[in-house]
Design an enzyme around this catalytic site. Structure first.
Site, mmCIF file in Angstrom:
data_model
loop_
_atom_site.group_PDB
_atom_site.id
_atom_site.type_symbol
_atom_site.label_atom_id
_atom_site.label_comp_id
_atom_site.label_asym_id
_atom_site.label_seq_id
_atom_site.Cartn_x
_atom_site.Cartn_y
_atom_site.Cartn_z
ATOM 1 N N GLU A 105 15.879 0.192 -6.998
ATOM 2 C CA GLU A 105 16.231 -0.009 -5.581
ATOM 3 C C GLU A 105 17.310 -1.060 -5.313
ATOM 4 O O GLU A 105 17.133 -1.923 -4.455
ATOM 5 C CB GLU A 105 14.968 -0.357 -4.785
ATOM 6 N N GLU A 146 8.117 9.028 -8.724
ATOM 7 C CA GLU A 146 7.025 8.509 -7.878
ATOM 8 C C GLU A 146 6.637 9.527 -6.814
ATOM 9 O O GLU A 146 6.570 9.218 -5.623
ATOM 10 C CB GLU A 146 7.452 7.189 -7.203
HETATM 11 C C1 XIL Z 1 4.022 0.063 -4.887
HETATM 12 C C2 XIL Z 1 2.584 0.069 -5.407
HETATM 13 O O1 XIL Z 1 2.113 1.389 -5.402
HETATM 14 C C3 XIL Z 1 1.730 -0.812 -4.527
HETATM 15 O O2 XIL Z 1 0.405 -0.926 -5.054
HETATM 16 C C4 XIL Z 1 2.340 -2.194 -4.396
HETATM 17 O O3 XIL Z 1 1.589 -2.972 -3.481
HETATM 18 C C5 XIL Z 1 3.774 -2.111 -3.935
HETATM 19 O O4 XIL Z 1 4.509 -1.254 -4.795
HETATM 20 N N1 XIL Z 1 8.667 2.115 -4.971
HETATM 21 C C6 XIL Z 1 8.405 1.639 -6.227
HETATM 22 C C7 XIL Z 1 7.010 1.288 -6.607
HETATM 23 O O5 XIL Z 1 9.308 1.606 -7.081
HETATM 24 O O6 XIL Z 1 6.949 0.258 -7.536
HETATM 25 C C8 XIL Z 1 6.180 0.955 -5.384
HETATM 26 O O7 XIL Z 1 4.840 0.774 -5.800
HETATM 27 C C9 XIL Z 1 6.300 2.033 -4.343
HETATM 28 C C10 XIL Z 1 7.723 2.180 -3.873
#
Ligand code: XIL
Length: 345
Positions: A150, A257
């Site tokens: 990101e 994701e």
């Molecule tokens: C999220 C997790 O799922 C949560 O438990 C945590 O509180 C915050 O991060 N993009 C990403 C992930 O790259 O690492 C994130 O994961 C969700 C958004």
């Protein structure tokens, strides 16, 4: 009973015993992944579900710099090791997530002992040590890493996110992170990972950044598309446009994701609504159709996409909350209609 009939019967029984999971159904296309928390691998029913359905695992939080390396010289390996050991014992490959991110980062790297900001050279020494220590520990089980997560902005004139990382180093931190990672493990596939890749402005900015970095010899092997979607968006056209843009640029694309929430929000931003929507028949049908459309489009790019990872195992442990109903399994681990549509039942 005749010998032939007996053999047939034994064959049918053996087939039944080997229940087909997502990983088998999509074997020709891509690995099927899931992100896990340490509780998932302590629970027998969840372990069975993971083993049946998935052949790639990502730690949801345990390998992020903040949880893993909260202060100088302090390493909290327990949770990451627990998940890595489960994967080692079960012969499951892992994606590493993540080495550099503006959230859940080891912010101590930006300051000296008196709390004053450090210069970027000091920061790079710390970052290199972090990246190489983590990668060396899991080299045997991790085949791909989200090296930078990101780094691009969601709007405005600057294509880059105005994070502490960017303020200190400009876009050079991206190049450095990939170089440190390549040195640590020349065999790992190295990814730039981001969300809202179906937004034209953002995908174009990601494309331009990766193009520029690669032209300068920065070892970016792949683009990770997070895939935090909803039941309405992206459309097939939007997703196809992003894949068509990225595919000629890099050797690998991973969907890193995936989830499909039932309201109109999307993306990886950490502020979102957990209200979701009531799971009426029509909402459920849209959820199923969206998963079907997404997978058909992923399969169209199956030569380039080599892993699709769900963000969490079931709705009960989704980061979005169970009322967003985002995954293929409900909180009781039962497959939902979208699951049956994907496996063709
Ligand atoms: C999220 C997790 O799922 C949560 O438990 C945590 O509180 C915050 O991060 N993009 C990403 C992930 O790259 O690492 C994130 O994961 C969700 C958004």
């Amino acid at each position: 009973m005749k010998k032939g009939t007996l053999l047939l019967l034994m064959f049918a029984l053996a087939l039944q015993g080997q229940a087909q999971g997502l990983k088998d159904v999509f074997k020709k296309d891509f690995l099927m992944g899931v992100s896990l928390n340490p509780r998932n691998v302590r629970n027998a029913a969840e372990q069975d579900l993971i083993r049946k359905e998935f052949n790639s695992v990502t730690c949801e939080n345990a390998m992020k710099p903040g949880p893993l390396h909260p202060s100088p010289g302090v390493w909290k390996w327990e949770e990451a090791d627990r998940i890595a050991n489960f994967c080692r014992e079960n012969g499951i490959k892992m994606r590493g997530h993540c080495l550099v991110w503006h959230n859940q980062f080891a912010d101590w790297m930006f300051y000296d002992e008196s709390g004053n900001p450090v210069d970027k050279e000091t920061f790079y020494v710390r970052l290199k040590d972090h990246i190489q220590t983590v990668m060396n520990r899991y080299k045997d089980v991790i085949y791909a890493w989200d090296v930078v997560n990101e780094a691009m902005s969601d709007g405005g004139d600057n294509p880059y996110r105005n994070s502490k990382l960017y303020q200190l180093c400009g876009d050079e931190f991206i190049a450095k992170a990939f170089q440190f990672a390549r040195e640590a493990d020349p065999n790992a596939i190295l990814f730039y990972n981001d969300y809202n890749e179906c937004d034209r402005r953002k995908s174009r900015n990601i494309y331009n950044m990766v193009l520029k970095m690669r032209a300068n010899g920065v070892p970016i092997d792949g683009i990770g598309m997070q895939g935090h979607y909803n039941i309405y968006k992206p459309t097939v056209e939007e997703l196809d446009a992003a894949l068509a843009l990225y595919a000629p640029l890099v050797e690998h694309i991973h969907v890193t994701e995936l989830d499909v929430r039932v309201n109109q929000e999307m993306g990886g931003q950490l502020r979102f609504s957990t209200d979701g929507a009531a799971l009426s028949d029509s909402i459920q049908a849209l959820h199923t159709q969206q998963y079907e459309r997404l997978f058909k489009t992923f399969q169209k790019y199956g030569d380039k996409i080599d892993c699709v990872t769900f963000w969490n195992l079931h709705d009960g442990c989704s980061w979005l909350g169970e009322r967003n109903h985002p995954l293929l399994f409900d909180k009781n681990l039962q497959p939902k209609p979208a699951y049956y549509r994907l496996v063709g039942k």
